[in-house]
Design an enzyme around this catalytic site. Structure first.
Site, PDB file in Angstrom:
ATOM      1  N   SER A   1      -7.250  10.377 -37.004  1.00 33.44           N
ATOM      2  CA  SER A   1      -7.222  10.044 -38.539  1.00 33.44           C
ATOM      3  C   SER A   1      -7.700   8.721 -38.845  1.00 33.44           C
ATOM      4  O   SER A   1      -8.175   8.845 -39.939  1.00 33.44           O
ATOM      5  CB  SER A   1      -5.642   9.991 -38.712  1.00 33.44           C
ATOM      6  OG  SER A   1      -5.353   9.545 -39.938  1.00 33.44           O
TER       7      SER A   1
ATOM      8  N   ARG B   1       3.024   7.288 -34.827  1.00 32.97           N
ATOM      9  CA  ARG B   1       2.372   8.855 -34.837  1.00 32.97           C
ATOM     10  C   ARG B   1       1.808   9.051 -33.637  1.00 32.97           C
ATOM     11  O   ARG B   1       1.439   7.928 -32.787  1.00 32.97           O
ATOM     12  CB  ARG B   1       1.169   8.720 -35.970  1.00 32.97           C
ATOM     13  CG  ARG B   1       0.604   9.981 -36.177  1.00 32.97           C
ATOM     14  CD  ARG B   1      -0.294   9.832 -37.247  1.00 32.97           C
ATOM     15  NE  ARG B   1      -0.615  11.211 -37.892  1.00 32.97           N
ATOM     16  CZ  ARG B   1      -1.854  11.377 -38.859  1.00 32.97           C
ATOM     17  NH1 ARG B   1      -2.237  10.388 -39.430  1.00 32.97           N
ATOM     18  NH2 ARG B   1      -2.254  12.693 -39.101  1.00 32.97           N
TER      19      ARG B   1
ATOM     20  N   LYS C   1      -2.354   4.441 -40.797  1.00 34.65           N
ATOM     21  CA  LYS C   1      -2.456   5.732 -40.719  1.00 34.65           C
ATOM     22  C   LYS C   1      -1.155   6.372 -40.050  1.00 34.65           C
ATOM     23  O   LYS C   1      -1.103   7.496 -39.644  1.00 34.65           O
ATOM     24  CB  LYS C   1      -3.575   6.106 -39.788  1.00 34.65           C
ATOM     25  CG  LYS C   1      -4.876   5.275 -39.981  1.00 34.65           C
ATOM     26  CD  LYS C   1      -5.553   5.398 -41.245  1.00 34.65           C
ATOM     27  CE  LYS C   1      -5.512   6.649 -41.700  1.00 34.65           C
ATOM     28  NZ  LYS C   1      -5.527   6.698 -43.340  1.00 34.65           N
TER      29      LYS C   1
HETATM   30  N1  PPS Z   1       4.641  13.614 -45.853  1.00 37.72           N
HETATM   31  C1  PPS Z   1       3.598  13.636 -44.786  1.00 37.72           C
HETATM   32  N2  PPS Z   1       3.519  14.473 -43.776  1.00 37.72           N
HETATM   33  C2  PPS Z   1       2.597  14.406 -42.679  1.00 37.72           C
HETATM   34  N3  PPS Z   1       1.515  13.463 -42.812  1.00 37.72           N
HETATM   35  C3  PPS Z   1       1.541  12.641 -43.869  1.00 37.72           C
HETATM   36  C4  PPS Z   1       2.437  12.773 -44.834  1.00 37.72           C
HETATM   37  N4  PPS Z   1       2.235  11.715 -45.798  1.00 37.72           N
HETATM   38  C5  PPS Z   1       1.122  11.071 -45.387  1.00 37.72           C
HETATM   39  N5  PPS Z   1       0.461  11.706 -44.021  1.00 37.72           N
HETATM   40  C6  PPS Z   1      -0.550  11.362 -43.120  1.00 37.72           C
HETATM   41  O1  PPS Z   1      -0.655   9.898 -43.164  1.00 37.72           O
HETATM   42  C7  PPS Z   1      -1.829   9.609 -42.951  1.00 37.72           C
HETATM   43  C8  PPS Z   1      -2.177   8.348 -43.917  1.00 37.72           C
HETATM   44  O2  PPS Z   1      -1.367   7.209 -43.457  1.00 37.72           O
HETATM   45  P1  PPS Z   1      -1.291   5.922 -44.239  1.00 37.72           P
HETATM   46  O3  PPS Z   1      -1.034   6.286 -45.566  1.00 37.72           O
HETATM   47  O4  PPS Z   1      -0.352   4.811 -43.388  1.00 37.72           O
HETATM   48  O5  PPS Z   1      -2.781   5.304 -44.182  1.00 37.72           O
HETATM   49  S1  PPS Z   1      -3.294   3.794 -44.665  1.00 37.72           S
HETATM   50  O6  PPS Z   1      -2.953   3.250 -43.437  1.00 37.72           O
HETATM   51  O7  PPS Z   1      -2.545   3.278 -45.725  1.00 37.72           O
HETATM   52  O8  PPS Z   1      -4.925   4.007 -44.938  1.00 37.72           O
HETATM   53  C9  PPS Z   1      -2.892  10.907 -43.264  1.00 37.72           C
HETATM   54  O9  PPS Z   1      -3.145  11.319 -42.255  1.00 37.72           O
HETATM   55  P2  PPS Z   1      -4.629  12.182 -42.031  1.00 37.72           P
HETATM   56  O10 PPS Z   1      -4.558  13.300 -43.158  1.00 37.72           O
HETATM   57  O11 PPS Z   1      -4.725  12.635 -40.584  1.00 37.72           O
HETATM   58  O12 PPS Z   1      -5.627  11.052 -42.164  1.00 37.72           O
HETATM   59  C10 PPS Z   1      -1.691  11.556 -44.121  1.00 37.72           C
HETATM   60  O13 PPS Z   1      -2.017  12.704 -44.231  1.00 37.72           O
END
Ligand code: PPS
Length: 469
Positions: A245, A237, A157
């Site tokens: 999240s 984060r 996340k």
């Molecule tokens: N560029 C950018 N800027 C800001 N936030 C971002 C970005 N890329 C990914 N995200 C946020 O990261 C969350 C997903 O994390 P992961 O891909 O690591 O998730 S997972 O563990 O693979 O399921 C997910 O958070 P939430 O939307 O709060 O759930 C994404 O929106």
């Protein structure tokens, strides 16, 4: 018979005379053209062979186990042979489980090919997987190191999917576009089996993503023993945002989560991994052995004890108890680490008061990552990928949305308090100890400090302010 200034020549003799200058050059020109045509033909044939082999990679998503040795040799010696059509390849490989790219990859159709990756070594898959595996078993631990340049190993996340896809869009990088948990459970060679099947040979960096590897001692141990030079990438984060999240992600994916109000700080009950303790990233990262508490190399026993005591004090009594058991038995990680916060992945806005500062922060972050990975070309624009179940019908989506939480609601105040307490320890330990390790790189340390300073501040203050603005 004619008389030419005293020399007499017959018709036959005239025929045998050397050809005129014009005729001679015409003949030579014709011969040169034939040679050129032959050369061109063999060049085209050789290209068609390679392109056919490469398109078989693209079409099936898998490369043949080994390219024929003549083709491999040709690809090695001919830098002009197109080694990868990145946009085609990622289109096929982007068999992303459940994620979507909200900021569509710009310029997919205009991406340069072939990439000029001369600074990277050519990697072929000459040694079959079975041989690599046997060699590892025979004690040649790092025989497959050259096949694994980087790993996005956590935290879940924290933008790991974005990182995997975005890195995979870079001309000098190929990344497996689904999660690989091989290092946690399987033989250490298994991960390069995926690399060899799913990524093309050539001048690229190769990497994988597994967001739980950072918390899994087996994975870290295997990385240390078999892939000690693999560059690790770890995302963090804000703990409160991370928890929200993670909880909502589980709801979206249909997990039977208890109401958040019933979830306690000790994570008794499991909660499908959504545990407040996991937001204490310092409790995980200390196990890598990058700080005095994690390694024993000081010859001054008193100094060592003092240093370790001060560092230990940053952990809660519960964390200290588990460290007492775990630290002596784990392998110290030799792998370099690049640490980022998810907010650093945000594309800077183009309007507002601090546009220049945002742009500068972002540029510095990207530049540090470029240097860390050792690539020369620029990264494409940032994307944002949000994993989670898609394509639910409207009723089901509405049902799941109704169960999601806004962590800023009053009822979750207690949870925020626990998370902020942990965030304070995380921030202090990371800034005072972890980033001081020569193995640890941070994209734009100054900005990173500012971000981590907020780990002990309730983000709901800002969110609620934004709501009322
Ligand atoms: N560029 C950018 N800027 C800001 N936030 C971002 C970005 N890329 C990914 N995200 C946020 O990261 C969350 C997903 O994390 P992961 O891909 O690591 O998730 S997972 O563990 O693979 O399921 C997910 O958070 P939430 O939307 O709060 O759930 C994404 O929106």
């Amino acid at each position: 018979m004619t008389n030419n200034g005293g020399t007499t020549t017959t018709r036959r003799q005239r025929q045998r005379q050397p050809p005129s200058l014009i005729r001679l050059s015409l003949k030579r020109c014709f011969a040169a053209r034939s040679v050129l045509a032959l050369l061109l033909l063999s060049y085209i044939i050789s290209h068609v062979t390679v392109i056919q082999e490469l398109s078989s990679i693209d079409a099936s998503g898998k490369s043949p186990p080994l390219l024929s040795s003549s083709t491999t040799l040709m690809m090695r010696t001919n830098p002009k042979v197109p080694q990868k059509q990145p946009q085609q390849q990622s289109a096929v490989r982007m068999k992303q489980k459940t994620s979507s790219v909200t900021n569509k990859k710009e310029g997919d159709s205009t991406r340069q090919s072939p990439p000029n990756n001369r600074s990277l070594p050519f990697i072929s898959y000459d040694i079959p997987f079975d041989e690599l595996r046997s060699a590892m078993d025979a004690g040649n631990d790092t025989v497959a190191q050259h096949l694994l340049d980087f790993g996005i190993i956590g935290f879940p996340k924290c933008g790991t999917t974005t990182m995997m896809q975005w890195l995979g869009m870079h001309n000098e990088i190929v990344a497996i576009q689904h999660e690989i948990m091989a290092l946690q459970k399987h033989h250490p060679a298994r991960i390069v089996n995926f690399v060899m099947k799913e990524l093309p040979p050539g001048r690229f960096l190769r990497g994988y993503k597994s967001p739980n590897d950072v918390e899994d001692q087996r994975a870290l141990n295997k990385l240390a023993q078999h892939y000690p030079h693999t560059k690790l990438i770890v995302g963090l984060r804000h703990p409160v945002l991370w928890y929200e999240s993670f909880y909502n992600h589980r709801i979206q994916n249909g997990f039977n989560m208890p109401p958040m109000t019933e979830m306690n700080a000790n994570c008794i009950g499991g909660y499908y991994g959504v545990c407040i303790g996991r937001a204490g990233y310092h409790g995980t990262l200390v196990r890598m052995g990058k700080t005095p508490l994690g390694y024993d190399n000081s010859t001054d026993a008193n100094k060592k004890a003092e240093e370790r005591m001060a560092e230990r004090n940053l952990f809660s009594p519960k964390e200290r108890r588990s460290l007492r058991n775990d630290l002596p038995v784990r392998t110290i990680s030799p792998n370099p680490v690049f640490l980022y916060d998810t907010s650093q992945l945000k594309m800077p806005s183009t309007s507002g008061v601090d546009v220049v500062q945002q742009q500068d922060n972002y540029n510095q972050f990207v530049q540090t990552l470029k240097t860390y990975l050792g690539v020369s070309q620029d990264f494409p624009p940032m994307i944002q990928s949000k994993p989670g179940k898609k394509d639910l019908n409207a009723t089901e989506q509405a049902r799941r949305d109704a169960r999601k939480v806004d962590i800023c609601d009053e009822v979750y105040q207690e949870h925020r308090k626990w998370l902020l307490e942990s965030g304070k320890r995380t921030k202090e330990w990371i800034l005072d100890y972890f980033v001081k390790s020569p193995d640890v790189t941070v994209g734009n340390l100054h900005h990173f400090r500012e971000i981590l300073d907020m780990y002990s501040v309730d983000p709901c203050l800002q969110r609620n302010r934004n709501k009322t603005d």
